[in-house]
Write an enzyme that holds these catalytic residues in place. Structure first.
Site, PDB file in Angstrom:
ATOM      1  N   GLU A 151      77.471   7.391  75.182  1.00  0.00           N
ATOM      2  CA  GLU A 151      78.467   8.368  74.720  1.00  0.00           C
ATOM      3  C   GLU A 151      79.689   8.420  75.640  1.00  0.00           C
ATOM      4  O   GLU A 151      79.984   9.445  76.276  1.00  0.00           O
ATOM      5  CB  GLU A 151      77.838   9.748  74.589  1.00  0.00           C
ATOM      6  CG  GLU A 151      76.792   9.813  73.487  1.00  0.00           C
ATOM      7  CD  GLU A 151      76.270  11.220  73.204  1.00  0.00           C
ATOM      8  OE1 GLU A 151      76.447  12.102  74.063  1.00  0.00           O
ATOM      9  OE2 GLU A 151      75.703  11.432  72.127  1.00  0.00           O
ATOM     10  N   CYS A 161      94.136   6.319  88.236  1.00  0.00           N
ATOM     11  CA  CYS A 161      94.448   6.500  86.803  1.00  0.00           C
ATOM     12  C   CYS A 161      95.944   6.723  86.601  1.00  0.00           C
ATOM     13  O   CYS A 161      96.528   6.248  85.623  1.00  0.00           O
ATOM     14  CB  CYS A 161      93.642   7.664  86.224  1.00  0.00           C
ATOM     15  SG  CYS A 161      91.899   7.242  86.047  1.00  0.00           S
ATOM     16  N   GLU A 306      70.740   8.383  67.795  1.00  0.00           N
ATOM     17  CA  GLU A 306      70.000   9.551  68.284  1.00  0.00           C
ATOM     18  C   GLU A 306      69.996  10.619  67.208  1.00  0.00           C
ATOM     19  O   GLU A 306      70.947  10.717  66.419  1.00  0.00           O
ATOM     20  CB  GLU A 306      70.684  10.159  69.521  1.00  0.00           C
ATOM     21  CG  GLU A 306      70.614   9.332  70.776  1.00  0.00           C
ATOM     22  CD  GLU A 306      71.336  10.016  71.945  1.00  0.00           C
ATOM     23  OE1 GLU A 306      71.457  11.249  71.956  1.00  0.00           O
ATOM     24  OE2 GLU A 306      71.790   9.294  72.840  1.00  0.00           O
ATOM     25  N   TRP A 314      70.804  22.608  73.642  1.00  0.00           N
ATOM     26  CA  TRP A 314      72.193  22.882  74.027  1.00  0.00           C
ATOM     27  C   TRP A 314      72.955  23.765  73.042  1.00  0.00           C
ATOM     28  O   TRP A 314      74.119  24.042  73.247  1.00  0.00           O
ATOM     29  CB  TRP A 314      72.949  21.563  74.244  1.00  0.00           C
ATOM     30  CG  TRP A 314      72.771  20.538  73.157  1.00  0.00           C
ATOM     31  CD1 TRP A 314      71.909  19.476  73.188  1.00  0.00           C
ATOM     32  CD2 TRP A 314      73.449  20.469  71.899  1.00  0.00           C
ATOM     33  NE1 TRP A 314      72.004  18.753  72.021  1.00  0.00           N
ATOM     34  CE2 TRP A 314      72.955  19.342  71.215  1.00  0.00           C
ATOM     35  CE3 TRP A 314      74.433  21.246  71.271  1.00  0.00           C
ATOM     36  CZ2 TRP A 314      73.394  18.977  69.935  1.00  0.00           C
ATOM     37  CZ3 TRP A 314      74.875  20.876  70.006  1.00  0.00           C
ATOM     38  CH2 TRP A 314      74.356  19.756  69.360  1.00  0.00           C
TER      39      TRP A 314
END
Ligand code: GAL
Length: 677
Positions: A151, A161, A306, A314
């Site tokens: 993910e 960055c 999943e 959660w």
């Protein structure tokens, strides 16, 4: 590389590294998996610390033992690269691998996804472990697919960055003048005089240059994809010969998944319907909209990587899934193109945050639980559904749902800064088609549109890459276009179009949007049918939120507003253009409005529903190949529903029989029936 499977994959995320001191449990896990019909597990997703306990010391024997023991028991492995969470030694030795947040605070070690994707040290270390894994397992027949990281998501604002972002912006615009023009920086005197001044957006710095915000999102997405591609390169350098995927998320808007999908051999994603949020049927439709989006990235079947057998850990309240509910959820994924049912997690771990998250095997540890028994039935019944593999959904309707459009629309201060109903409007239109009872492709702006009969543009505020031209051709050639308010407002740099909205589609829509009114959610106006309108609309429906005031040129009104100073102005109109037609919806409406107009528009375009009548708890979807059509009829209600088949079918699930029948069929509560034609 092609990914294909000769069986529905059934299994899920398995974390044996948490149980290496309990061989008895590992043995019992395998027994229970085999009994439940499990044929694949995802391994190693967060196992870096076990695989490389200290820099340069690799310990992969335990993993090889697990993989081969599973294989001997008929269970394949989807092997993950462990980059989704880093071991402590890595963060201690190279602190630059940890992220800096948008307020420029340096994060300390903890959590997963807390790593900078431009960090050379992170990339180097990830490449080393990935290559090691590939050298060991890259040709192993037990490993059928690589699961890159987990993910992907989030962003980092560290100095590395910032430097990478500056380079990205300089490569894109070449000159500072071009940058200033594209980002409209004379506003508030924010002109750049050098690319060195470019900084990522921040709540303590720049947040008013919306072209910058949009380009930052593109940069984060492209950087993530580049990071993932480097992982694939490392696997290939180590000799890996299997296909690759990464698991995507529901409506996640941090990455352009359409672009990311180009680097993958098969699309996979993690589906966790939040059942409490609405009726079961609507929640399932919301997630099937994502199944459709995922399938359309490659126009091929995908993997559900999943899902949860019962309550998660959660959500505000983790409600249990009622008997049959998880099976129905899994069958819905298959109905929309999945070739797998993967569970998070095979066994609950004893500690840390996910210890109470649903699983196949819970802390009690035996195979007589309600959840295990339902999964066992599901897993074993998938073995009989092989003929569905490689069939696909063939929709005549497509709806554009595009992440870059979302970035632009939601990133723009404007008529509605709270709750811009972008996903909501797309979903209302999708839901209307579900209620009519047909499939709908969900595509991004880059997707080919020529094969469809109906194309839907819900709030396509920003269009890129010649989409307007493609749409004109589509309607000229006889397509039916359905577009809503707040479409065709800005170009791909978020600069507003001059000369009227919906920009180049004013002729196609036969109107120009002059102004848009926005009111609090509780404010209501009405769609009032024009008598004798060509769709035969007779009901009055509520409209809310955004109200577009259009001046018709060649379009004809079908409904008008019922109140306010724009009472009597067109609220729904139709325009003939070339051989096709455009319907323009001026305001957000209640579900009934969308359901009524979309069913009439489908009928007018010759698209008939799969069932003559659709009870409210029923959803339908078709998969087909050259030889057969499979109709999935699912009941998400708590009582049985009767449906009527006007064509002749045989049943392949839950019972299998060659007997052909039509007419009345009862679908049990929380039940799925798959028919073949
Ligand atoms: C997913 C994640 C899994 C697990 C799961 C819990 O988003 O990939 O690792 O955390 O959520 O629902």
């Amino acid at each position: 590389m092609e990914f294909s499977t000769d069986k529905f994959l059934f299994g899920g995320d398995y974390n044996p590294e948490q149980w290496l001191d309990r061989p008895d449990i590992l043995e019992e896990d395998v027994r229970m998996m085999v009994k439940a019909g499990v044929n694949v597990v995802s391994l190693g997703i967060f196992s870096w610390a076990e695989e490389e306990p200290e820099e340069g010391r690799f310990e992969l024997d335990w993993l090889a033992d697990i993989i081969h023991n599973l294989y001997d028991n008929g269970i394949y492995t989807i092997l993950a690269t462990p980059s989704g969470a880093r071991p402590r030694w890595l963060a201690e030795k190279y602190p630059e691998v940890l992220r800096v947040n948008e307020s420029r605070q340096k994060l300390i070690f903890g959590e997963r996804h807390n790593h900078c994707l431009t960090s050379e040290k992170y990339r180097e270390n990830v490449a080393i472990i990935d290559k090691k894994l590939a050298e060991r397992f890259g040709k192993d027949p037990a490993v059928i697919l690589w699961h890159i990281s987990n993910e992907f998501g989030g962003e980092c604002h560290c100095p590395s960055c910032q430097a990478a972002f500056r380079k990205y912006i300089q490569d894109k615009y070449q000159t500072v003048d071009k940058l200033n023009a594209s980002w409209w920086t004379k506003f508030w005197s924010h002109n750049y005089t050098s690319f060195d001044q470019v900084e990522s957006p921040s709540p303590i710095g720049e947040s008013s240059i919306q072209g910058l915000t949009l380009d930052w999102k593109r940069f984060v997405s492209d950087t993530t994809i580049d990071f993932m591609n480097k992982e694939v390169e490392a696997l290939r350098a180590g000799g890996a010969e299997q296909p690759v995927t990464t698991n995507m998320m529901h409506d996640y808007d941090g990455i352009n998944y359409g672009k990311m999908g180009q680097s993958l051999d098969v699309i996979s994603w993690d589906s966790y319907p939040t059942w409490q949020d609405d009726t079961k049927v609507k929640i399932m439709e919301n997630y099937s909209m994502t199944h459709d989006f995922m399938r359309c990235i490659k126009d091929k079947p995908f993997l559900m990587m999943e899902s949860c057998t019962t309550g998660t850990n959660w959500q505000p309240y983790s409600d249990l899934k009622a008997p049959g509910q998880y099976t129905n959820e899994a069958m819905n994924a298959i109905a929309h193109g999945s070739e797998s049912v993967q569970i998070f997690q095979i066994r609950q771990g004893r500690g840390s945050t996910e210890k109470l998250h649903g699983a196949l095997i819970d802390h009690y540890g035996k195979d007589d639980t309600r959840v295990y028994k339902e999964c066992e039935k599901l897993g074993n019944s998938l073995k009989d559904l092989k003929e569905l593999l490689n069939t696909n959904v063939d929709s005549k309707i497509a709806l554009i749902y595009d992440v870059e459009n979302k970035w632009a629309a939601e990133g723009s201060d404007g008529p509605r800064n709270e709750g811009l109903p972008l996903r909501e409007t797309a979903f209302k239109l999708y839901h209307a088609l579900c209620r009519y009872g047909v499939n709908c492709d969900v595509i991004d702006e880059d997707h080919d549109i020529s094969k469809y009969k109906i194309l839907i543009l819900p709030m396509i505020y920003s269009m890129r890459n010649g989409l307007e031209e493609k749409i004109k051709t589509f309607v000229e050639n006889g397509g039916t276009l359905v577009m809503t308010y707040w479409t065709g407002i800005t170009d791909e740099n978020d600069l507003v179009h001059l000369g009227g909205f919906p920009h180049d589609l004013c002729d196609v829509a036969g109107l120009r949007s002059e102004e848009i009114d926005s009111r609090p959610d509780e404010h209501e106006n009405y769609f009032v049918p024009v008598s004798g309108n060509e769709l035969g609309l007779t009901n009055i429906w509520k409209c809310t939120k955004l109200f577009d005031l259009v001046r018709l040129t060649t379009a004809v009104p079908l409904m008008t507003y019922g109140e306010d100073f724009y009472n009597g102005k067109a609220a729904l109109s139709v325009n003939a253009y070339g051989k096709g037609k455009t319907y323009y919806i001026s305001a957000d409406g209640e579900d009934g409005f969308f359901t009524e107009i979309m069913s009439k528009i489908c009928m007018a375009s010759g698209i008939m529903p799969y069932l003559d009548e659709m009870p409210e708890n029923i959803v339908v979807s078709e998969r087909r190949n050259d030889h057969a059509t499979y109709l999935f009829i699912q009941n998400f209600g708590d009582h049985a529903e009767d449906i009527y088949l006007s064509e002749t079918y045989s049943e392949i699930y839950p019972a299998r029989s060659d007997e052909k029948f039509s007419g009345k069929l009862t679908i049990p509560r929380m039940g799925t029936v798959i028919l073949k034609k």
